[in-house]
Motif scaffolding. Structure first.
Motif: not given
Length: 304
Positions: A32-34, A54-60
């Motif tokens: 939830e933190e990201v 950072r959020y965009a990178r892990i989501v794709g």
């Protein structure tokens, strides 16, 4: 079916955020933190953008800066961070005559995060839209997005050290990628490394160097009236390419210039600049130089 989350900003305006089942499934894989949330605050616009990246990178997906409003002092009152696929690209008037079109990268994606400046100077998230209308990239491909590529200070120092030691950019990239555990963990691509070196060389060559080289070539032309030179500079008065033949080269070209070879089997000097020769053979089958070129890079336009 959508799950709705009702939020209120400081002006008590209600905003309905709809989460599709696909995004709920994607978000369930991460902490939830990201994940951005309405009401989150950041000290600066840079810190807010770093968090969204950072959020965009892990989501794709890739990101970019969008609209903002400024006050009378030029300070941003708000900022929208959006998906790199947001908006549409206008078609060129020459569209019908282009043989090979560029890949379409804009799909009117509505994904965004909007922050607004509060009275205390902090930036608060007032709008967050997580749903995409296109296929997301896999974790092994997100490092290819432009927004996720950046050369750190330590990596820049390592590239400079390798370049000064005579190690080619390709070899230094291979070493750094192995140390990082793969190209996807390195943080930048080969083209980013080449662009960094090109920019660094331009900065290293001061404006006065152009005048010094020009003075030297003019002096050589005074000593030899048949000495010819041509230099090319960019908009910042920095030298890009230099070409010159002396009187003997010009005479040899008149005698043996039926066949000319552009020799690219040179080695680069410590400045990283290619040194090229226009060569041929004389009546004794000996190599004869017709001209010399000190080049900025190895692109097609430079060779022309």
């Amino acid at each position: 079916m959508h799950i709705e989350e009702e939020t209120k900003d400081e002006n008590n305006r209600e905003e309905i955020i709809e989460y599709s089942p696909d995004m709920i499934s994607v978000h369930s894989k991460f902490s939830e933190e990201v994940i951005p949330k309405i009401g989150m605050e950041f000290m600066s616009e840079d810190s807010a953008y770093d968090f969204y990246k950072r959020y965009a990178r892990i989501v794709g997906f890739g990101t970019r800066l969008s609209k903002s409003h400024k006050d009378n002092e030029g300070i941003n009152l708000d900022r929208i961070f959006c998906c790199s696929c947001q908006g549409t690209r206008e078609k060129d008037k020459r569209f019908a005559y282009v043989k090979q079109h560029r890949a379409e990268t804009r799909f009117s994606c509505l994904t965004l995060m909007k922050v607004s400046r509060r009275v205390n100077g902090r930036l608060r998230v007032i709008k967050f839209e997580p749903c995409h209308n296109h296929v997301l990239a896999s974790p092994s491909k997100t490092h290819l997005f432009r927004s996720h590529r950046q050369i750190s200070i330590a990596q820049a120092s390592e590239i400079d050290m390798a370049c000064n030691s005579g190690i080619t950019p390709k070899e230094s990239m291979e070493l750094m990628s192995r140390r990082a555990g793969g190209r996807q963990h390195l943080g930048f691509l080969d083209m980013d490394c080449d662009n960094y070196l090109k920019t660094k060389r331009s900065k290293d060559m001061q404006v006065g160097d152009t005048g010094g080289v020009l003075e030297y070539l003019q002096r050589k032309q005074t000593e030899d009236p048949k000495f010819f030179y041509a230099i090319q500079v960019d908009v910042d008065d920095l030298i890009t390419n230099i070409f010159w033949p002396n009187a003997q080269m010009i005479y040899d070209y008149g005698c043996f210039g039926d066949v000319v070879s552009f020799d690219t089997t040179y080695k680069k000097n410590k400045e990283g600049r290619p040194f090229a020769l226009l060569v041929g053979v004389n009546h004794h089958r000996q190599t004869t130089v017709f001209g010399v070129a000190f080049l900025y890079d190895e692109t097609t336009e430079t060779f022309k």
